[in-house]
Write an enzyme that holds these catalytic residues in place. Structure first.
Site, PDB file in Angstrom:
ATOM      1  N   LYS A  20     -17.720  47.912  80.920  1.00 22.34           N
ATOM      2  CA  LYS A  20     -18.730  47.678  81.778  1.00 22.34           C
ATOM      3  C   LYS A  20     -19.084  45.913  81.484  1.00 22.34           C
ATOM      4  CE  LYS A  20     -20.517  52.450  82.043  1.00 22.34           C
ATOM      5  NZ  LYS A  20     -21.695  52.996  81.812  1.00 22.34           N
ATOM      6  N   TYR A  60     -19.552  56.337  91.372  1.00 20.55           N
ATOM      7  CA  TYR A  60     -20.584  57.068  90.832  1.00 20.55           C
ATOM      8  C   TYR A  60     -21.526  58.062  91.936  1.00 20.55           C
ATOM      9  CZ  TYR A  60     -20.688  54.356  86.324  1.00 20.55           C
ATOM     10  OH  TYR A  60     -20.158  53.813  85.196  1.00 20.55           O
ATOM     11  N   ASN A 123     -24.452  50.918  77.976  1.00 26.20           N
ATOM     12  CA  ASN A 123     -23.717  51.725  77.249  1.00 26.20           C
ATOM     13  C   ASN A 123     -21.869  51.319  77.164  1.00 26.20           C
ATOM     14  OD1 ASN A 123     -22.848  53.012  79.475  1.00 26.20           O
ATOM     15  ND2 ASN A 123     -23.456  54.942  78.728  1.00 26.20           N
ATOM     16  N   HIS A 126     -17.059  53.015  80.592  1.00 22.37           N
ATOM     17  CA  HIS A 126     -16.868  53.957  81.145  1.00 22.37           C
ATOM     18  C   HIS A 126     -15.543  54.961  80.926  1.00 22.37           C
ATOM     19  CE1 HIS A 126     -16.517  56.985  84.804  1.00 22.37           C
ATOM     20  NE2 HIS A 126     -15.317  56.582  84.624  1.00 22.37           N
ATOM     21  N   GLU A 137     -10.486  58.499  90.307  1.00 20.57           N
ATOM     22  CA  GLU A 137     -11.053  57.194  89.966  1.00 20.57           C
ATOM     23  C   GLU A 137      -9.934  56.288  89.714  1.00 20.57           C
ATOM     24  OE1 GLU A 137     -14.725  59.089  87.288  1.00 20.57           O
ATOM     25  OE2 GLU A 137     -13.452  57.998  86.109  1.00 20.57           O
TER      26      GLU A 137
HETATM   27  P1  GDP Z   1     -20.763  59.022  81.117  1.00 23.52           P
HETATM   28  O1  GDP Z   1     -19.827  59.715  81.836  1.00 23.52           O
HETATM   29  O2  GDP Z   1     -20.905  59.296  79.591  1.00 23.52           O
HETATM   30  O3  GDP Z   1     -20.743  57.472  81.585  1.00 23.52           O
HETATM   31  O4  GDP Z   1     -22.390  59.459  82.033  1.00 23.52           O
HETATM   32  P2  GDP Z   1     -22.855  60.033  83.045  1.00 23.52           P
HETATM   33  O5  GDP Z   1     -21.439  59.869  84.061  1.00 23.52           O
HETATM   34  O6  GDP Z   1     -23.706  60.777  83.099  1.00 23.52           O
HETATM   35  O7  GDP Z   1     -23.715  58.542  83.755  1.00 23.52           O
HETATM   36  C1  GDP Z   1     -22.905  57.289  84.343  1.00 23.52           C
HETATM   37  C2  GDP Z   1     -23.366  56.179  83.708  1.00 23.52           C
HETATM   38  O8  GDP Z   1     -24.766  56.262  84.227  1.00 23.52           O
HETATM   39  C3  GDP Z   1     -23.772  56.250  82.107  1.00 23.52           C
HETATM   40  O9  GDP Z   1     -22.803  55.967  81.283  1.00 23.52           O
HETATM   41  C4  GDP Z   1     -24.944  55.454  81.903  1.00 23.52           C
HETATM   42  O10 GDP Z   1     -24.427  53.970  82.150  1.00 23.52           O
HETATM   43  C5  GDP Z   1     -25.718  55.668  83.314  1.00 23.52           C
HETATM   44  N1  GDP Z   1     -26.917  56.572  83.068  1.00 23.52           N
HETATM   45  C6  GDP Z   1     -26.784  57.949  82.486  1.00 23.52           C
HETATM   46  N2  GDP Z   1     -27.724  58.625  82.390  1.00 23.52           N
HETATM   47  C7  GDP Z   1     -28.910  57.646  82.427  1.00 23.52           C
HETATM   48  C8  GDP Z   1     -30.338  57.612  82.103  1.00 23.52           C
HETATM   49  O11 GDP Z   1     -31.034  58.602  81.781  1.00 23.52           O
HETATM   50  N3  GDP Z   1     -30.560  56.393  82.284  1.00 23.52           N
HETATM   51  C9  GDP Z   1     -30.071  55.196  82.785  1.00 23.52           C
HETATM   52  N4  GDP Z   1     -30.866  54.149  82.656  1.00 23.52           N
HETATM   53  N5  GDP Z   1     -28.852  55.205  82.930  1.00 23.52           N
HETATM   54  C10 GDP Z   1     -28.105  56.402  82.739  1.00 23.52           C
HETATM   55 MG    MG Z   2     -19.422  60.175  83.848  1.00 25.89          MG
END
Ligand code: GDP
Ligand code: MG
Length: 162
Positions: A20, A60, A123, A126, A137
């Site tokens: 990212k 997303y 973070n 991805h 994807e």
């Molecule tokens: P990943 O698969 O571990 O990347 O997590 P997810 O698919 O659940 O979410 C996608 C991305 O959205 C995450 O990597 C974070 O950058 C963001 N994200 C997820 N949960 C949160 C949250 O509670 N707050 C914020 N600000 N960003 C979030």
């Molecule tokens: Mg994810």
């Protein structure tokens, strides 16, 4: 014979990994590539890209109802990302283990997020969460021509069965 040859040519599992914009800005691209390379996975596609909001909304889509969605689209669209496809046995699940948890503070040291970041909204990386989403994807971010089929000379040293 033909069937056997087809099976032998079938690529191993693939996953979509993306550094990212914060990972790019913080100079972590090489470190992330290094970890996947050293594990024995094979890089089959890579490019740098400034992602449009439309592309990120598709990527997303599952999270579109979350309160953090607009911020997420702005964050991942805030600068170039590095898009990659990595190939290898069980690379989707292993890739997720190498990334750590979604929340960096819950990620063990030794994982990418556990070593290089703090905030869930920054973070750095991805990784696809299932083989199904990996395929979606990869198709979203890459054209078939951008995927490189190549034979790694490391393969018999990484896998017992070629
Ligand atoms: P990943 O698969 O571990 O990347 O997590 P997810 O698919 O659940 O979410 C996608 C991305 O959205 C995450 O990597 C974070 O950058 C963001 N994200 C997820 N949960 C949160 C949250 O509670 N707050 C914020 N600000 N960003 C979030
Ligand atoms: Mg994810």
């Amino acid at each position: 014979w033909e069937k056997l040859v087809r099976v032998m040519r079938m690529p191993r599992e693939r996953t979509y990994i993306m550094v990212k914009p914060d990972g790019v800005q913080r100079g972590l691209v090489g470190e992330i590539i290094k970890r996947f390379e050293q594990r024995g996975f094979k890089l089959v596609a890579m490019k740098m890209k400034a992602a449009s909001p439309e592309l990120l909304q598709q990527h997303y889509a599952d999270l579109s109802s979350k309160p953090f969605f607009p911020g997420l689209i702005a964050y991942v669209g805030s600068g170039p990302v590095v898009c990659m496809v990595w190939e290898g046995t069980d690379v989707v699940k292993t890739g997720r283990k190498m990334l750590g948890e979604t929340k960096p503070l819950e990620s063990n040291p030794g994982t990418i997020r556990g070593d290089y970041c703090i905030d869930v909204g920054r973070n750095i990386i991805h990784g696809s969460d299932s083989v199904d989403s990996a395929n979606k994807e990869i198709n979203l971010w890459f054209t078939p021509e951008e995927i490189c089929e190549w034979r790694s000379m490391e393969e018999p040293w990484v896998y017992e069965k070629a």
